[in-house]
Design a protein around this motif. Structure first.
Motif, PDB file in Angstrom:
ATOM      1  N   VAL A  28      53.278  94.381 -55.745  1.00 45.03           N
ATOM      2  CA  VAL A  28      54.496  94.389 -56.557  1.00 45.03           C
ATOM      3  C   VAL A  28      55.418  93.324 -55.961  1.00 45.03           C
ATOM      4  CG1 VAL A  28      56.538  95.738 -57.226  1.00 45.03           C
ATOM      5  CG2 VAL A  28      54.292  96.844 -57.127  1.00 45.03           C
ATOM      6  N   PRO A  29      55.887  92.368 -56.774  1.00 43.54           N
ATOM      7  CA  PRO A  29      56.764  91.351 -56.197  1.00 43.54           C
ATOM      8  C   PRO A  29      58.093  91.953 -55.742  1.00 43.54           C
ATOM      9  CG  PRO A  29      56.560  91.066 -58.589  1.00 43.54           C
ATOM     10  CD  PRO A  29      55.628  92.171 -58.200  1.00 43.54           C
ATOM     11  N   ALA A  30      58.702  91.302 -54.779  1.00 46.45           N
ATOM     12  CA  ALA A  30      59.996  91.786 -54.273  1.00 46.45           C
ATOM     13  C   ALA A  30      61.059  91.587 -55.342  1.00 46.45           C
ATOM     14  CB  ALA A  30      60.370  91.013 -53.027  1.00 46.45           C
ATOM     15  N   GLU A  31      62.064  92.449 -55.332  1.00 46.33           N
ATOM     16  CA  GLU A  31      63.242  92.266 -56.187  1.00 46.33           C
ATOM     17  C   GLU A  31      63.838  90.905 -55.837  1.00 46.33           C
ATOM     18  OE1 GLU A  31      65.950  93.449 -58.989  1.00 46.33           O
ATOM     19  OE2 GLU A  31      64.212  94.642 -58.365  1.00 46.33           O
ATOM     20  N   PRO A  32      63.972  89.994 -56.816  1.00 46.20           N
ATOM     21  CA  PRO A  32      64.393  88.651 -56.414  1.00 46.20           C
ATOM     22  C   PRO A  32      65.807  88.573 -55.836  1.00 46.20           C
ATOM     23  CG  PRO A  32      64.037  88.793 -58.804  1.00 46.20           C
ATOM     24  CD  PRO A  32      63.679  90.115 -58.241  1.00 46.20           C
ATOM     25  N   VAL A  33      65.916  87.902 -54.701  1.00 43.81           N
ATOM     26  CA  VAL A  33      67.217  87.588 -54.109  1.00 43.81           C
ATOM     27  C   VAL A  33      67.224  86.066 -53.988  1.00 43.81           C
ATOM     28  CG1 VAL A  33      68.694  87.846 -52.079  1.00 43.81           C
ATOM     29  CG2 VAL A  33      67.294  89.762 -52.817  1.00 43.81           C
ATOM     30  N   THR A  34      68.276  85.424 -54.427  1.00 45.71           N
ATOM     31  CA  THR A  34      68.242  83.962 -54.501  1.00 45.71           C
ATOM     32  C   THR A  34      68.486  83.294 -53.146  1.00 45.71           C
ATOM     33  OG1 THR A  34      70.600  83.722 -54.967  1.00 45.71           O
ATOM     34  CG2 THR A  34      69.136  83.990 -56.874  1.00 45.71           C
ATOM     35  N   VAL A  35      68.027  82.051 -53.072  1.00 47.98           N
ATOM     36  CA  VAL A  35      68.262  81.210 -51.898  1.00 47.98           C
ATOM     37  C   VAL A  35      69.771  80.988 -51.729  1.00 47.98           C
ATOM     38  CG1 VAL A  35      67.914  78.871 -50.966  1.00 47.98           C
ATOM     39  CG2 VAL A  35      66.030  80.059 -52.107  1.00 47.98           C
ATOM     40  N   GLU A  36      70.443  80.693 -52.838  1.00 50.76           N
ATOM     41  CA  GLU A  36      71.892  80.415 -52.788  1.00 50.76           C
ATOM     42  C   GLU A  36      72.659  81.566 -52.152  1.00 50.76           C
ATOM     43  OE1 GLU A  36      70.021  79.979 -55.571  1.00 50.76           O
ATOM     44  OE2 GLU A  36      71.081  78.782 -57.064  1.00 50.76           O
TER      45      GLU A  36
END
Ligand code: AMP
Ligand code: FE
Ligand code: FE
Ligand code: ZN
Length: 270
Positions: free
Chosen positions: A166-174
């Motif tokens: 399951v992919p991780a909940e996206p957290v942005t680079v910014e």
């Protein structure tokens, strides 16, 4: 400058998926003659208790605060190392807490997928206090005799694109860079060799402070393109072993390190 100075700035403890406690890491660091180090657990700063900081000082080891944040960029994982930030920063603490909650949801989903494959495991059986992730699910699968080792767990079930991933909940680079900077820390792009050079160059258009050029047991000269890239973009240079203890015995502590001058550039940033 001390020519024997070596600092390993990429180390995982039991606060995430390493097998040595933060204190055991200090023991080992002293034993192998490191002068400086940073414990960079996945998405947590829990290793950095006042007792640990005091103990490092007592032993004359220069311990700089560190963390390795998981982010998502163009649908893939990108790891960002934060160094020398303010441990008391509330936003940074809240950010770690958010990662913890996201991870719990994700781990529960992966357990359900494994159950659907007929593996008799429950979320409650995963024994771990710190940042929990796929290595701890793999541990449980080994313990229950479903697979022989972590490698097999990732190959069969948990690796990117495998049936129970399951992919991780996206957290942005910014956002991640912003959190590190607001906590007065420096942000480095971790293990750039794991990505394509094109992607690395695009990532470095974000406000990174440095690049992890020395990594684990790089063969001779593998760091060269990254050193050149860092120098051409005026970035600081870091390095470390990505030590995880017994689960990754091929990455011993101190396998990669930086010298005193580079270490001081990171430590004297505030
Ligand atoms: P997670 O943060 O839950 O996505 O798990 C990622 C961690 O799993 C990484 O930091 C590695 O320590 C470990 N890992 C990733 N890929 C593999 C693999 N193929 N074999 C063993 N461990 C891996
Ligand atoms: Fe890890
Ligand atoms: Fe990493
Ligand atoms: Zn790491």
């Amino acid at each position: 400058m001390n020519p024997n100075f070596r600092a390993d700035l990429h180390i995982h403890s039991t606060a995430s998926d390493g097998t040595l406690s933060p204190f055991e890491i200090l023991d080992l660091a002293e034993k192998i003659g490191l002068s400086g180090l940073s414990i960079t657990d996945h998405d947590t700063v829990a290793a950095y208790t006042p007792e640990l900081l005091k103990e490092a000082e007592k032993r004359g080891l220069r311990l700089v605060t560190g963390v390795e944040f998981s982010t998502t960029y163009e649908n893939g994982p990108v790891h960002i190392l934060g160094y020398n930030f303010d441990l008391g920063d509330t936003e940074l603490r809240n950010f770690c807490q958010r990662h913890r909650e996201n991870r719990e949801k994700r781990n529960r989903k992966m357990v359900v997928l494994l159950q659907k494959k007929g593996l008799e495991i429950t979320f409650e059986e995963i024994e771990h206090q710190g940042t929990m992730g796929r290595p701890h699910i793999a541990d449980l699968l080994v313990k229950k005799g479903y697979i022989a080792d972590h490698n097999q767990a990732f190959k069969r079930y948990l690796g990117e694109g495998k049936c129970c991933y399951v992919p991780a909940e996206p957290v942005t680079v910014e956002e991640t860079l912003d959190v590190i900077h607001k906590a007065k820390g420096l942000a480095f792009l971790a293990h750039p060799h794991l990505g394509r050079m094109r992607t690395v160059k695009k990532l470095l258009e974000f406000p990174f402070d440095g690049l992890e050029c020395y990594y684990a047991r790089f063969p001779l000269n593998e760091e060269k393109p990254y050193l050149q890239l860092a120098e051409s973009q005026n970035l600081l240079i870091s390095g470390g072993s990505d030590f995880h203890g017994a689960i990754k015995p091929h990455n011993p502590l101190g396998a990669s390190w930086i010298d005193e001058e580079r270490f001081n550039q990171i430590c004297q940033s505030r």
